[in-house]
Design a protein around this motif. Structure first.
Motif, short mmCIF file in Angstrom:
data_model
loop_
_atom_site.label_atom_id
_atom_site.label_comp_id
_atom_site.label_asym_id
_atom_site.label_seq_id
_atom_site.Cartn_x
_atom_site.Cartn_y
_atom_site.Cartn_z
N ARG A 36 0.82 -1.21 0.00
CA ARG A 36 0.00 0.00 0.00
C ARG A 36 0.86 1.26 0.00
O ARG A 36 0.56 2.23 -0.68
N VAL A 37 1.93 1.27 0.79
CA VAL A 37 2.78 2.46 0.85
C VAL A 37 3.46 2.70 -0.50
O VAL A 37 3.50 3.83 -1.00
N THR A 40 1.54 4.64 -3.06
CA THR A 40 1.14 6.03 -2.84
C THR A 40 2.01 6.99 -3.66
O THR A 40 3.16 6.70 -3.98
N ARG A 41 1.44 8.13 -3.95
CA ARG A 41 2.18 9.17 -4.66
C ARG A 41 3.35 9.66 -3.81
O ARG A 41 4.42 9.95 -4.32
N TRP A 42 3.13 9.76 -2.49
CA TRP A 42 4.21 10.23 -1.61
C TRP A 42 5.45 9.37 -1.80
O TRP A 42 6.56 9.89 -1.87
N VAL A 165 3.71 10.74 7.03
CA VAL A 165 2.66 9.74 6.86
C VAL A 165 2.72 8.75 8.02
O VAL A 165 3.78 8.21 8.33
N VAL A 190 -1.40 5.21 6.32
CA VAL A 190 -1.53 3.96 5.58
C VAL A 190 -1.59 2.83 6.59
O VAL A 190 -0.81 2.79 7.54
N SER A 195 -5.60 3.30 2.66
CA SER A 195 -4.76 4.49 2.62
C SER A 195 -5.68 5.70 2.80
O SER A 195 -6.68 5.82 2.08
N MET A 197 -5.77 9.63 2.49
CA MET A 197 -5.09 10.84 2.00
C MET A 197 -5.76 12.06 2.62
O MET A 197 -6.99 12.17 2.61
#
Length: 198
Positions: A36-37, A40-42, A165, A190, A195, A197
């Motif tokens: 999942r992490v 992410t966009r991050w 995060v 997350v 997730s 946001m």
């Protein structure tokens, strides 16, 4: 019951719940969390990424750190400040780094002091949570180390990094938390199931 008493009870309950997870459940949660992490966009836009060594039943980012290395990004772990013992610095880690326990018994990478970096120099900081709500409010372990180390983010206007995060098991999500004035806001959370946001 005062808000402080309520937070203490919540912290004790969820910490006990984390510690009660079996090793197999923890491993499954860690694997799902890593996937999942990474999605992410991050994570995609970050090169210098800090995680932590799981303690007290925290969801374990070890698999995620291995993914960071495989993707040729840089992994960092927190180290208690050698001068001011109420703050964190971050040490870049490689697979062969050696560790020693800090004063809380949590392993820290053994690196020279000049190799430590401040939070400001990182792109993404993944920190552990005891509890969180959908608005991004959080409860940590109560020591305030991350809040003091990230206090500069409360006054930022133009800084875009580091993204902060939180990582947690999904059962650590609660209905509503009242933030303290010193809490540093999260960019998201997350878990092994979702997730969030913000």
């Amino acid at each position: 019951m005062t808000p402080d008493d309520s937070k203490l009870r919540l912290r004790a309950t969820l910490r006990a719940q984390r510690r009660a997870l079996s090793a197999a459940d923890q491993q499954r949660a860690a694997a799902t969390l890593a996937t999942r992490v990474v999605a992410t966009r991050w994570f995609r836009v970050s090169r210098r990424i800090a995680a932590y060594i799981a303690n007290d039943g925290e969801i374990d980012p070890k698999i995620l750190v291995e993914r960071i290395w495989r993707m040729r990004k840089q992994a960092y772990l927190p180290v208690l400040s050698p001068l001011r013992h109420d703050r964190l610095w971050f040490a870049r880690v490689e697979p062969d780094v050696e560790y020693r326990p800090n004063r809380f018994g949590i392993p820290e990478p053994m690196v020279q002091r000049r190799a430590l970096v401040r939070a400001e120099e990182l792109d993404l900081i993944l920190l552990p949570l005891v509890a969180f709500d959908a608005a991004g409010n959080r409860v940590g372990m109560g020591g305030g180390f991350y809040d003091r180390s990230l206090a500069f983010l409360r006054w930022r206007r133009y800084l875009r990094k580091p993204h902060i995060v939180g990582l947690a098991h999904e059962f650590q999500r609660v209905q509503n938390l009242t933030p303290d004035s010193w809490d540093v806001p999260l960019a998201g959370i997350v878990t092994d199931a979702a997730s969030y946001m913000l």
